[in-house]
Design a protein around this motif. Structure first.
Motif, PDB file in Angstrom:
ATOM      1  N   UNK A  46       1.176  -1.719   0.132  1.00 39.13           N
ATOM      2  CA  UNK A  46       0.275  -0.208   0.202  1.00 39.13           C
ATOM      3  C   UNK A  46       1.152   1.195  -0.034  1.00 39.13           C
ATOM      4  N   UNK A  47       2.222   1.449   1.116  1.00 38.73           N
ATOM      5  CA  UNK A  47       3.034   1.790   0.776  1.00 38.73           C
ATOM      6  C   UNK A  47       3.307   3.324  -0.512  1.00 38.73           C
ATOM      7  N   UNK A  48       3.665   1.776  -0.802  1.00 42.54           N
ATOM      8  CA  UNK A  48       4.556   1.590  -2.320  1.00 42.54           C
ATOM      9  C   UNK A  48       2.961   2.549  -3.469  1.00 42.54           C
ATOM     10  N   UNK A  49       1.831   1.949  -3.799  1.00 36.75           N
ATOM     11  CA  UNK A  49       1.010   2.041  -4.502  1.00 36.75           C
ATOM     12  C   UNK A  49       1.183   3.914  -3.681  1.00 36.75           C
ATOM     13  N   UNK A  50       1.203   4.296  -2.851  1.00 35.02           N
ATOM     14  CA  UNK A  50       0.920   5.335  -2.961  1.00 35.02           C
ATOM     15  C   UNK A  50       1.420   5.814  -3.201  1.00 35.02           C
ATOM     16  N   UNK A  51       3.731   5.556  -2.783  1.00 32.16           N
ATOM     17  CA  UNK A  51       3.957   6.765  -3.573  1.00 32.16           C
ATOM     18  C   UNK A  51       3.667   6.455  -5.061  1.00 32.16           C
ATOM     19  N   UNK A  52       3.254   5.456  -6.106  1.00 29.98           N
ATOM     20  CA  UNK A  52       3.817   5.154  -7.097  1.00 29.98           C
ATOM     21  C   UNK A  52       2.628   5.836  -7.958  1.00 29.98           C
ATOM     22  N   UNK A  53       1.570   5.975  -7.220  1.00 30.02           N
ATOM     23  CA  UNK A  53       0.030   6.978  -7.576  1.00 30.02           C
ATOM     24  C   UNK A  53       1.105   8.452  -7.721  1.00 30.02           C
ATOM     25  N   UNK A  54       0.818   9.043  -6.706  1.00 35.40           N
ATOM     26  CA  UNK A  54       2.536  10.313  -6.712  1.00 35.40           C
ATOM     27  C   UNK A  54       2.998  10.439  -7.385  1.00 35.40           C
ATOM     28  N   UNK A  55       3.975   9.658  -7.942  1.00 35.27           N
ATOM     29  CA  UNK A  55       4.715   9.951  -8.994  1.00 35.27           C
ATOM     30  C   UNK A  55       4.288   9.701 -10.378  1.00 35.27           C
ATOM     31  N   UNK A  56       2.947   8.756 -10.580  1.00 37.06           N
ATOM     32  CA  UNK A  56       2.294   8.533 -11.946  1.00 37.06           C
ATOM     33  C   UNK A  56       2.053  10.204 -11.629  1.00 37.06           C
ATOM     34  N   UNK A  57       1.261  10.632 -11.229  1.00 35.54           N
ATOM     35  CA  UNK A  57       0.496  12.179 -11.851  1.00 35.54           C
ATOM     36  C   UNK A  57       1.742  12.783 -12.225  1.00 35.54           C
ATOM     37  N   UNK A  58       3.025  12.439 -11.969  1.00 36.31           N
ATOM     38  CA  UNK A  58       3.521  13.543 -12.455  1.00 36.31           C
ATOM     39  C   UNK A  58       4.691  13.097 -13.287  1.00 36.31           C
ATOM     40  N   UNK A  59       4.485  11.881 -14.056  1.00 39.87           N
ATOM     41  CA  UNK A  59       4.690  11.591 -15.233  1.00 39.87           C
ATOM     42  C   UNK A  59       4.714  12.147 -16.299  1.00 39.87           C
ATOM     43  N   UNK A  60       5.891  12.604 -17.039  1.00 35.08           N
ATOM     44  CA  UNK A  60       5.451  13.582 -18.691  1.00 35.08           C
ATOM     45  C   UNK A  60       5.087  12.993 -19.457  1.00 35.08           C
ATOM     46  N   UNK A  61       4.406  10.917 -20.090  1.00 34.77           N
ATOM     47  CA  UNK A  61       3.954  10.511 -20.262  1.00 34.77           C
ATOM     48  C   UNK A  61       3.471   9.334 -19.404  1.00 34.77           C
ATOM     49  N   UNK A  62       2.662   8.260 -20.321  1.00 34.09           N
ATOM     50  CA  UNK A  62       1.815   7.303 -20.118  1.00 34.09           C
ATOM     51  C   UNK A  62       3.014   6.085 -19.471  1.00 34.09           C
ATOM     52  N   UNK A  63       4.162   6.342 -20.734  1.00 33.65           N
ATOM     53  CA  UNK A  63       4.694   5.092 -20.889  1.00 33.65           C
ATOM     54  C   UNK A  63       5.754   5.497 -19.210  1.00 33.65           C
ATOM     55  N   UNK A  64       5.739   6.591 -18.828  1.00 33.66           N
ATOM     56  CA  UNK A  64       7.037   6.917 -17.736  1.00 33.66           C
ATOM     57  C   UNK A  64       5.332   6.238 -16.277  1.00 33.66           C
ATOM     58  N   UNK A  65       4.707   6.064 -16.786  1.00 36.95           N
ATOM     59  CA  UNK A  65       3.376   5.753 -15.246  1.00 36.95           C
ATOM     60  C   UNK A  65       3.078   4.424 -15.639  1.00 36.95           C
ATOM     61  N   UNK A  66       3.021   4.188 -16.347  1.00 39.00           N
ATOM     62  CA  UNK A  66       3.275   2.404 -16.738  1.00 39.00           C
ATOM     63  C   UNK A  66       4.333   1.302 -16.041  1.00 39.00           C
ATOM     64  N   UNK A  67       5.496   2.065 -16.169  1.00 34.51           N
ATOM     65  CA  UNK A  67       6.508   1.547 -15.640  1.00 34.51           C
ATOM     66  C   UNK A  67       6.574   1.512 -14.627  1.00 34.51           C
ATOM     67  N   UNK A  68       6.116   3.131 -13.730  1.00 32.50           N
ATOM     68  CA  UNK A  68       5.980   2.764 -12.020  1.00 32.50           C
ATOM     69  C   UNK A  68       4.611   1.898 -11.537  1.00 32.50           C
ATOM     70  N   UNK A  69       3.970   1.752 -13.273  1.00 32.49           N
ATOM     71  CA  UNK A  69       3.033   0.816 -12.061  1.00 32.49           C
ATOM     72  C   UNK A  69       3.867  -0.687 -12.190  1.00 32.49           C
ATOM     73  N   UNK A  70       4.027  -1.246 -12.870  1.00 34.66           N
ATOM     74  CA  UNK A  70       4.679  -2.338 -13.058  1.00 34.66           C
ATOM     75  C   UNK A  70       5.978  -2.084 -12.569  1.00 34.66           C
TER      76      UNK A  70
END
Length: 97
Positions: A46-70
């Motif tokens: 859950x902690x890493x999921x929240x941090x990934x959520x916070x970083x994914x909304x700041x990602x420059x594109x969808x690929x970077x957000x997808x890598x964070x989720x992976x």
């Protein structure tokens, strides 16, 4: 819109940091190896999921957000697997209580 995304990032990352802090307290408080392992794996996921959520909304594109989720998905899978293995070893050795 940028201020709202910045606020979401701050809240999500702070929430994730709080869960990581709770993760370090959980094993000291809970009795038994299975409960301790559960506290470790759930708080990590859950902690890493929240941090990934916070970083994914700041990602420059969808690929970077997808890598964070992976990365989050693989870490959650690994944490749950290790918790199950540790609980099994503790049960076999009679340390489950």
């Amino acid at each position: 819109m940028s201020a709202a995304l910045d606020a979401l990032t701050v809240v999500a990352v702070c929430g994730g940091a709080f869960l990581f802090l709770a993760r370090s307290i959980g094993p000291l408080r809970f009795p038994g190896a299975p409960r301790r392992g559960h506290a470790l794996s759930e708080a990590d996921s859950l902690g890493l999921g929240l941090i990934v959520l916070g970083l994914a909304v700041q990602a420059s594109d969808g690929r970077a957000a997808a890598k964070l989720v992976l990365v989050w998905a693989l870490a959650a899978l690994a944490g749950a697997t290790v918790a199950q293995l540790l609980a099994g070893v503790a049960a076999r050795e009679g340390r489950s209580r």
